[in-house]
Design a protein around this motif. Sequence first.
Motif, short mmCIF file in Angstrom:
data_model
loop_
_atom_site.label_atom_id
_atom_site.label_comp_id
_atom_site.label_asym_id
_atom_site.label_seq_id
_atom_site.Cartn_x
_atom_site.Cartn_y
_atom_site.Cartn_z
N THR A 116 0.86 -1.19 0.00
CA THR A 116 0.00 0.00 0.00
C THR A 116 0.90 1.24 0.00
O THR A 116 2.10 1.15 0.30
N ASP A 117 0.31 2.38 -0.29
CA ASP A 117 1.08 3.62 -0.24
C ASP A 117 1.65 3.85 1.15
O ASP A 117 2.79 4.30 1.31
N GLU A 118 0.86 3.54 2.17
CA GLU A 118 1.32 3.74 3.55
C GLU A 118 2.51 2.84 3.86
O GLU A 118 3.48 3.28 4.48
N GLN A 119 2.43 1.59 3.45
CA GLN A 119 3.55 0.68 3.68
C GLN A 119 4.80 1.15 2.94
O GLN A 119 5.90 1.10 3.46
N ARG A 124 5.63 4.12 2.20
CA ARG A 124 6.17 5.35 2.81
C ARG A 124 6.85 5.09 4.14
O ARG A 124 7.54 5.95 4.66
N GLU A 125 6.63 3.93 4.73
CA GLU A 125 7.15 3.63 6.06
C GLU A 125 8.67 3.75 6.10
O GLU A 125 9.38 3.14 5.30
N SER A 155 12.68 5.01 2.74
CA SER A 155 11.48 4.18 2.55
C SER A 155 11.55 3.50 1.19
O SER A 155 12.34 3.90 0.31
N ARG A 158 2.36 8.70 -4.28
CA ARG A 158 1.77 7.37 -4.39
C ARG A 158 2.77 6.41 -5.03
O ARG A 158 3.47 6.77 -5.99
N THR A 190 8.51 -3.97 7.00
CA THR A 190 7.15 -3.51 6.70
C THR A 190 6.11 -4.58 6.92
O THR A 190 5.10 -4.36 7.58
#
Length: 178
Positions: free
Chosen positions: A38-41, A43-44, A53, A110, A172
């Motif tokens: 995902t985008d969140e993962q 960016r981690e 990241s 993204r 992640t």
Amino acid sequence: MVTTERAIPPLTADERTTLESWLDFQRATLARKVAGLTDEQAREAAAPPSTLSLLGLVQHMGEVERQWFRRVLRQEAAPPLFGPGAGGEPRTAEALDPADAGLDVAAGARLADAVAVWQEEVARARATCAPLSLDAMGSVKGQEVSLRWIFLHMIEEYARHNGHADLLRERTDGETGY
């Protein structure tokens, strides 16, 4: 486990095929490392205080492809893809240091967009190199550099960052493997 196909480089081949195959193998390795995130993962960050990241690595490799194959080899002035100056004034190889270019991730960035931009740069690099000999020359910081050297440098650049990507991906979501 999400997999992305990648061909093992041939064990016996001419120099050009060997270099291109290893570079494509390394490119495919990075694609595997970000597949299914995902985008969140993506960016981690790795571990504070580092902001490294997987999304930043993809952006960075887009910048690196652009730097070596367009600015250095073709002597094209091309604007940065990410970060300060992105999409703005074209820059030459001498005017931009890609050492950390693209590693900073904008709030709305993204993964799919970064992968698309990176893949466009890879496609341009392949098209640029196809008609050239390994002895074709580019120029960076006043020095000539051969396509052969650029291929080797790019293999090294991807291999180093794929090591980072291995650790980031495992942190992640636990995904491991090469």
